[in-house]
Motif scaffolding. Structure first.
Motif, short mmCIF file in Angstrom:
data_model
loop_
_atom_site.label_atom_id
_atom_site.label_comp_id
_atom_site.label_asym_id
_atom_site.label_seq_id
_atom_site.Cartn_x
_atom_site.Cartn_y
_atom_site.Cartn_z
N THR A 129 -25.60 13.07 17.39
CA THR A 129 -26.60 11.65 17.47
C THR A 129 -26.37 10.80 17.69
OG1 THR A 129 -27.68 14.19 14.90
CG2 THR A 129 -28.05 11.67 15.69
N LEU A 130 -25.38 10.18 16.99
CA LEU A 130 -25.20 9.28 17.22
C LEU A 130 -24.49 8.65 19.01
CD1 LEU A 130 -24.89 6.30 15.95
CD2 LEU A 130 -21.82 6.79 15.87
N ASN A 131 -24.05 9.45 19.47
CA ASN A 131 -24.52 9.28 20.55
C ASN A 131 -25.70 9.13 21.55
OD1 ASN A 131 -22.98 8.94 23.79
ND2 ASN A 131 -23.32 11.05 23.77
N LEU A 132 -26.35 9.63 21.57
CA LEU A 132 -27.53 9.60 21.81
C LEU A 132 -28.27 8.44 21.16
CD1 LEU A 132 -29.52 11.33 23.47
CD2 LEU A 132 -30.75 12.24 21.79
N GLN A 133 -28.18 7.73 19.81
CA GLN A 133 -29.18 6.62 19.48
C GLN A 133 -28.29 5.94 20.43
OE1 GLN A 133 -28.28 6.95 15.35
NE2 GLN A 133 -30.08 8.40 14.68
N ILE A 134 -27.59 6.00 20.85
CA ILE A 134 -26.72 4.15 21.41
C ILE A 134 -26.67 4.50 22.55
CG2 ILE A 134 -24.16 3.97 22.19
CD1 ILE A 134 -23.16 4.09 20.19
N SER B 134 -22.98 -2.85 18.06
CA SER B 134 -22.71 -3.00 16.38
C SER B 134 -23.53 -4.23 15.51
CB SER B 134 -21.18 -3.81 16.75
OG SER B 134 -21.58 -5.44 17.23
N ARG B 135 -24.07 -4.80 16.44
CA ARG B 135 -25.05 -5.39 15.28
C ARG B 135 -26.05 -4.49 14.47
NH1 ARG B 135 -25.30 -9.03 20.14
NH2 ARG B 135 -23.63 -10.84 19.60
N LEU B 136 -26.12 -3.82 15.50
CA LEU B 136 -27.69 -2.04 15.56
C LEU B 136 -27.91 -1.41 14.30
CD1 LEU B 136 -29.46 -2.06 18.54
CD2 LEU B 136 -30.54 -3.95 16.75
N PHE B 137 -25.69 -1.50 14.11
CA PHE B 137 -24.68 -0.20 13.54
C PHE B 137 -24.04 -0.81 12.84
CE2 PHE B 137 -27.06 1.85 17.11
CZ PHE B 137 -27.46 3.14 16.61
N ARG B 138 -23.87 -0.83 11.82
CA ARG B 138 -23.48 -2.03 10.79
C ARG B 138 -22.16 -0.78 9.90
NH1 ARG B 138 -24.78 -7.29 11.80
NH2 ARG B 138 -23.79 -7.40 10.04
N ASN B 139 -22.32 -0.09 10.77
CA ASN B 139 -21.20 0.79 9.84
C ASN B 139 -19.65 1.46 11.05
OD1 ASN B 139 -22.85 2.93 11.40
ND2 ASN B 139 -22.49 4.92 10.08
N LEU B 140 -20.18 0.43 12.12
CA LEU B 140 -19.10 1.35 13.48
C LEU B 140 -18.19 -0.35 13.35
CD1 LEU B 140 -21.94 1.94 16.25
CD2 LEU B 140 -21.37 3.67 14.77
#
Length: 650
Positions: free
Chosen positions: A43-48, A99-105
């Motif tokens: 799911t994360l892959n698709l979102q990115i 990294s700015r959009l997904f802070r837990n990466l």
């Protein structure tokens, strides 16, 4: 990930296969904070990828596009940027954006040279950071560069430990402002720089090439690569043009607009290439328009590149070879599979056939075949579509972009060099400031106008003044400009400890032993009380003290006659304190009993300089004492003390 064929006992095992990547490759991994399931990773892959689509859709990659592949714990990918360094920094921009959009990466990025982010910010790194210590320490998190500190994970760093520290101590991991500003300056050039990197050019190409460019414009990167990396074998395919020029010189050319990167355009324009005899090139100017000929020449290079790329990948797919096969074969040779047999021998051929058969059946071969055959199959599908010449003639083709940048660029290059020079100068200036600070700390008082101009007479005067200062249990008074710090001294505790250390030994000593073994020749009559001493006439007391001092001096001189101590003193009638006679202590035997007065000032300065010289620039009693007096000797005098003249007023 290991395949199902992994087996350490199997010479064909994929564990023995080492992927040989190109030296112009960037690698990246994306690690979400745990816990994360495989489903969440997909799911994360698709979102990115969805988030990055607006930036990547219109961008022309030099070799391979930006991709992400999920594993059990993270996402990863790699990309060849070739001669287009902008591709590498565009990837960095994309990763920072993620990294700015997904802070837990926590994101890692490196290339064939290593941690290139640190290379870019080399002038702003702490001293302990180097290629040997930077492994698994450099990350992108929350839109900033992070370096796992040495104090949290000393020595070699495991990835899981680094990820844990990034989560638990984010403030400590944040790199310095200098590092942030340098990387931010490069990243902030995008996506505008990515748009400027695209060059649109009108080209005259065969209709088959026009079809491919219309359906898959990104394939031009494969065509340019095929043209730029051509060899003798691929040139043979360009001479025939069997796939993209079926009618030979009768093939009609069409005008299309090709989108490519500036690096691709430069690679095509800067190489001279003779058109194949079968290619329908227009007449050379002035029989034809100059711009038309240039459009046809550029299109010819693209068409030949498509032909060479297509035929090479088709042959590799049919033979079951490619970059992965070469790497697989090299791994077999390294592991000793061929047993040192000579290539071409019957046994060597037999082993080679077995290796090829295994490779064709392996998952590695299947994946490589799909990758290599993908452009071949796609081109076959496109050329099978019913497109006519009229579909291209009716459309209006925009003008080519200005290519003056190809012949200029000096201003941009000078700007980059100037920026680098400025960073280097700032770095050197910073080093100088630190060095000056250290010198001030080591040298003590930095207010001396000229430290090499030392008045030796002042040293003697300062010592006299220092000896005349009031002294108490708190210490001697020192010059006001010596910048000394107060000492926390517990007098009561000191006296108790001193009494404990001296009380018992004093009580155990016999009075007779004290009289017989006294270290001095002074005997006091302890029967006299204080009142008797106070009533003694003052003149009588002074006389007794003078008699005692003369007697003490005579005894002391008798004791020192048998030593060389007096030879080390400089006498008042000597011309200089560093004469060979004074330094060596050599005196004539007839002057052995000569008690010429000693020049106290000269001997004092000479002793201080000798002591300071013996310290060889290190801290010691002489430099400490001079510091208390507010004086400082230059380090140059360590090797050559300047005591070849008497102090003034001596």
């Amino acid at each position: 990930m290991a395949s199902s064929h992994d087996n350490n006992d199997d010479p064909f095992s994929t564990t023995n296969h080492r992927t040989h990547t190109s030296p112009d490759t960037i690698f990246y991994t994306i690690h979400p904070d745990p816990p994360t399931t495989p489903s969440q990773l997909h799911t994360l892959n698709l979102q990115i990828l969805t988030t990055l689509t607006p930036f990547t859709t219109t961008y022309t990659w030099h070799h391979t596009p930006f991709t992400l592949t999920p594993t059990e714990t993270h996402l990863h990918g790699h990309l060849r940027y070739g001669d287009n360094l902008d591709d590498e920094w565009f990837v960095v921009f994309l990763l920072f954006h993620v990294s700015r959009l997904f802070r837990n990466l926590s994101i890692r990025v490196w290339d064939s040279d290593g941690e290139f982010l640190l290379i870019e910010a080399a002038f702003h790194l702490p001293k302990w950071v180097n290629p040997e210590t930077a492994g698994n320490r450099v990350f992108i998190r929350g839109g900033e560069v992070c370096i796992v500190p040495k104090k949290r994970v000393p020595g070699e760093v495991k990835l899981e430990d680094a990820l844990r520290v990034l989560i638990e101590f984010p403030d400590e991991c944040r790199a310095s402002d200098g590092v942030q500003s340098v990387i931010k300056r490069r990243v902030d050039e995008f996506p505008e720089k990515a748009k400027r990197n695209v060059h649109r050019a009108r080209v005259l190409v065969p209709i088959s090439v026009a079809k491919v460019l219309r359906q898959e414009p990104c394939m031009i990167s494969l065509a340019v690569e095929g043209f730029y990396d051509r060899d003798i074998d691929s040139m043979k395919h360009a001479a025939k043009m069997e796939k993209f020029l079926t009618k030979g010189r009768e093939e009609e050319l069409v005008l299309v607009l090709a989108n490519m990167s500036r690096a691709m355009y430069a690679q095509l324009m800067q190489q001279k290439f003779q058109a194949p005899k079968c290619y329908p090139m227009p007449p050379v100017p002035p029989k034809t328009d100059q711009s038309t000929y240039l459009e046809a020449e550029l299109g010819m290079k693209i068409a030949c590149g498509f032909e060479m790329m297509y035929q090479q990948k088709k042959r590799e797919e049919e033979e079951g070879k490619g970059s992965t096969w070469e790497a697989f074969r090299d791994s077999l040779e390294t592991s000793g599979y061929f047993q040192g047999l000579l290539p071409g021998s019957n046994e060597y051929k037999r082993l080679m056939e077995n290796a090829k058969e295994y490779y064709k059946k392996s998952a590695v071969h299947r994946e490589a075949s799909e990758m290599l055959s993908a452009p071949v199959k796609r081109i076959d599908e496109i050329l099978a579509l019913p497109l006519s010449m009229d579909d291209f003639k009716v459309q209006e083709v925009p003008s080519s972009d200005d290519n003056s940048w190809l012949y200029g660029g000096e201003e941009e290059l000078n700007s980059v060099l100037t920026e680098r020079q400025r960073e280097m100068e700032q770095y050197e200036e910073k080093k100088k400031r630190k060095q000056k600070g250290k010198e001030k700390v080591n040298e003590g008082d930095s207010s001396i106008p000229n430290e090499n101009d030392v008045d030796l007479g002042d040293i003697a005067k300062s010592m006299k003044a220092f000896m005349d200062k009031v002294s108490t249990y708190e210490g001697a008074e020192v010059p006001e400009d010596s910048d000394l710090k107060d000492v926390d001294f517990d007098m009561d505790r000191f006296m108790k400890e001193l009494g404990a250390a001296t009380m018992n030994p004093a009580q155990d000593v016999d009075s007779d032993d004290v009289e017989g073994g006294s270290s001095s020749d002074m005997d006091f009559d302890e029967s006299e009380d204080d009142s008797d001493m106070e009533e003694e006439p003052e003149e009588h007391g002074d006389m007794k003290q003078k008699d005692f001092m003369h007697a003490y001096s005579d005894v002391l001189n008798d004791e020192l006659k048998s030593t060389t101590l007096k030879k080390s003193f400089v006498r008042a009638n000597d011309n200089a304190p560093n004469k060979n006679e004074a330094l060596s202590g050599a005196r004539d035997e007839e002057m052995e009993d000569d008690f010429t007065p000693v020049d106290v000032d000269v001997n004092l300065v000479k002793s201080l300089l000798d002591s300071f010289s013996s310290q060889q620039g290190l801290p010691g009693p002489a430099s400490n004492l001079l510091g208390l007096m507010g004086k400082q000797l230059p380090l140059d005098d360590v090797a050559k003390p300047k005591h070849n003249a008497k102090p003034k007023d001596s």
